[in-house]
Design a protein around this motif. Structure first.
Motif, PDB file in Angstrom:
ATOM      1  N   LEU A  32      33.615  90.007  33.639  1.00  0.00           N
ATOM      2  CA  LEU A  32      32.596  91.023  33.955  1.00  0.00           C
ATOM      3  C   LEU A  32      31.365  90.726  33.102  1.00  0.00           C
ATOM      4  O   LEU A  32      31.471  90.497  31.891  1.00  0.00           O
ATOM      5  N   HIS A  33      30.188  90.711  33.744  1.00  0.00           N
ATOM      6  CA  HIS A  33      28.927  90.412  33.057  1.00  0.00           C
ATOM      7  C   HIS A  33      28.223  91.719  32.715  1.00  0.00           C
ATOM      8  O   HIS A  33      28.047  92.584  33.580  1.00  0.00           O
ATOM      9  N   LEU A  34      27.822  91.869  31.438  1.00  0.00           N
ATOM     10  CA  LEU A  34      27.140  93.099  31.004  1.00  0.00           C
ATOM     11  C   LEU A  34      25.780  92.748  30.413  1.00  0.00           C
ATOM     12  O   LEU A  34      25.694  91.920  29.496  1.00  0.00           O
ATOM     13  N   ASP A  35      24.735  93.351  30.957  1.00  0.00           N
ATOM     14  CA  ASP A  35      23.354  93.044  30.580  1.00  0.00           C
ATOM     15  C   ASP A  35      22.828  94.057  29.581  1.00  0.00           C
ATOM     16  O   ASP A  35      22.700  95.241  29.908  1.00  0.00           O
ATOM     17  N   ILE A  36      22.489  93.593  28.378  1.00  0.00           N
ATOM     18  CA  ILE A  36      21.992  94.480  27.334  1.00  0.00           C
ATOM     19  C   ILE A  36      20.502  94.214  27.137  1.00  0.00           C
ATOM     20  O   ILE A  36      20.112  93.091  26.777  1.00  0.00           O
ATOM     21  N   VAL A  65      28.865  89.100  27.698  1.00  0.00           N
ATOM     22  CA  VAL A  65      27.792  90.015  27.298  1.00  0.00           C
ATOM     23  C   VAL A  65      26.491  89.242  27.074  1.00  0.00           C
ATOM     24  O   VAL A  65      26.425  88.344  26.227  1.00  0.00           O
ATOM     25  N   HIS A  66      25.475  89.598  27.853  1.00  0.00           N
ATOM     26  CA  HIS A  66      24.184  88.902  27.879  1.00  0.00           C
ATOM     27  C   HIS A  66      23.169  89.743  27.114  1.00  0.00           C
ATOM     28  O   HIS A  66      22.729  90.781  27.604  1.00  0.00           O
ATOM     29  N   LEU A  67      22.827  89.292  25.902  1.00  0.00           N
ATOM     30  CA  LEU A  67      21.900  90.047  25.053  1.00  0.00           C
ATOM     31  C   LEU A  67      20.461  89.642  25.327  1.00  0.00           C
ATOM     32  O   LEU A  67      20.049  88.528  24.992  1.00  0.00           O
ATOM     33  N   MET A  68      19.700  90.532  25.926  1.00  0.00           N
ATOM     34  CA  MET A  68      18.262  90.318  26.123  1.00  0.00           C
ATOM     35  C   MET A  68      17.546  91.139  25.059  1.00  0.00           C
ATOM     36  O   MET A  68      16.985  92.211  25.339  1.00  0.00           O
ATOM     37  N   LEU A  69      17.610  90.661  23.830  1.00  0.00           N
ATOM     38  CA  LEU A  69      17.113  91.394  22.671  1.00  0.00           C
ATOM     39  C   LEU A  69      16.198  90.482  21.865  1.00  0.00           C
ATOM     40  O   LEU A  69      16.485  89.284  21.729  1.00  0.00           O
ATOM     41  N   VAL A 175      24.631  80.539  36.013  1.00  0.00           N
ATOM     42  CA  VAL A 175      23.346  81.005  36.537  1.00  0.00           C
ATOM     43  C   VAL A 175      23.413  82.509  36.712  1.00  0.00           C
ATOM     44  O   VAL A 175      24.485  83.084  36.901  1.00  0.00           O
ATOM     45  N   ASP A 176      22.231  83.137  36.657  1.00  0.00           N
ATOM     46  CA  ASP A 176      22.152  84.606  36.679  1.00  0.00           C
ATOM     47  C   ASP A 176      20.797  85.000  37.240  1.00  0.00           C
ATOM     48  O   ASP A 176      19.759  84.654  36.668  1.00  0.00           O
ATOM     49  N   GLY A 177      20.819  85.735  38.367  1.00  0.00           N
ATOM     50  CA  GLY A 177      19.578  86.215  38.966  1.00  0.00           C
ATOM     51  C   GLY A 177      19.426  85.735  40.398  1.00  0.00           C
ATOM     52  O   GLY A 177      19.296  84.531  40.634  1.00  0.00           O
TER      53      GLY A 177
HETATM   54 ZN    ZN Z   1      22.510  88.865  32.916  1.00  0.00          ZN
END
Ligand code: ZN
Ligand code: DX5
Length: 224
Positions: A32-36, A65-69, A175-177
């Protein structure tokens, strides 16, 4: 190499995050992919470590877990404690990336590095042997439901070729998006084996059917 399909919880119904997490698992998702999102590195805010803890209790599949921080280094402890199996940080973030990847590993979590669509893939080469997974963003991060950016395809191939040259046979490339049953194919042909899909899977009439179709397409198209 194993194909992995990861539904992104960002596209789920936020009023039912627990059952939406379980839906991904029972539909055959590998992880499961989780976008932060922090509202600073990207122009949007999503959810935090408590949602990762919720997912940890809800499902048994690994949490990606994908950290966009801007400062992921300040938060990895709490995302590790929340039950992340993989933590991805961005090469463009404002921290010592190599040190942060090492801290993630020391917390017993698999580290990953992510690049934005306009980032030179060569920037990732120095850390390829320090991560388990590379994420090539195929949209500018911040929102679900955007259109796949095809110009990222040569970056996927560049990263896979470099990994091959370095004998990193187990390196996952994701890949993501904008990933759906059409766009997944060109990615698999260019060395990608992990596919995040938010809108396309959560809006599917039958998520299980689409995960299995995506897996079959990618297995057939995959060229490492
Ligand atoms: Zn993502
Ligand atoms: C975008 C996020 C993605 C997002 C993908 O910033 O990183 O994971 O959920 O959504 P779709 O598949 O709808 O493009």
């Amino acid at each position: 190499m194993k194909i992995k399909i990861l539904p992104s919880l960002l596209a789920a119904d936020f009023g039912r995050l627990e059952s939406e997490s379980k839906k991904a698992e029972v539909s055959g998702a590998d992880e499961l992919h989780l976008d932060i999102m922090d509202g600073h590195f990207v122009p949007n805010i999503s959810f935090g470590a408590d949602v990762v803890s919720m997912a940890r209790k809800a499902v048994r599949i690994p949490l990606n877990v994908h950290l966009m921080l801007s400062r992921p280094d300040k938060y990895i402890d709490r995302f590790a404690k929340a039950g992340s199996d993989t933590i991805l940080i961005h090469i463009e973030s404002e921290c010592d990336v190599t040190a942060t990847l090492e801290s993630i590993r020391q917390l017993g979590v698999r580290p990953g590095i992510t690049m934005n669509p306009d980032t030179d893939p060569a920037r990732l080469f120095p850390v390829l042997d320090k991560v388990g997974i590379i994420l090539c963003m195929t949209v500018f991060p911040g929102y679900g439901g955007q259109k796949f950016i095809e110009t990222v395809v040569p970056s996927m191939r560049a990263v896979r070729n470099k990994a091959n040259e370095m004998n990193l046979a187990d390196l996952d490339i994701m890949v993501d998006g904008g990933i759906d049953l059409n766009t997944c194919e060109v990615c698999a042909k260019n060395g990608v084996n992990c596919f995040v899909a938010g809108s396309s899977l959560y809006r599917a009439a039958d998520m299980r059917n689409d995960i299995s179709l995506m897996r079959e397409k990618c297995e057939r198209a995959l060229i490492i």
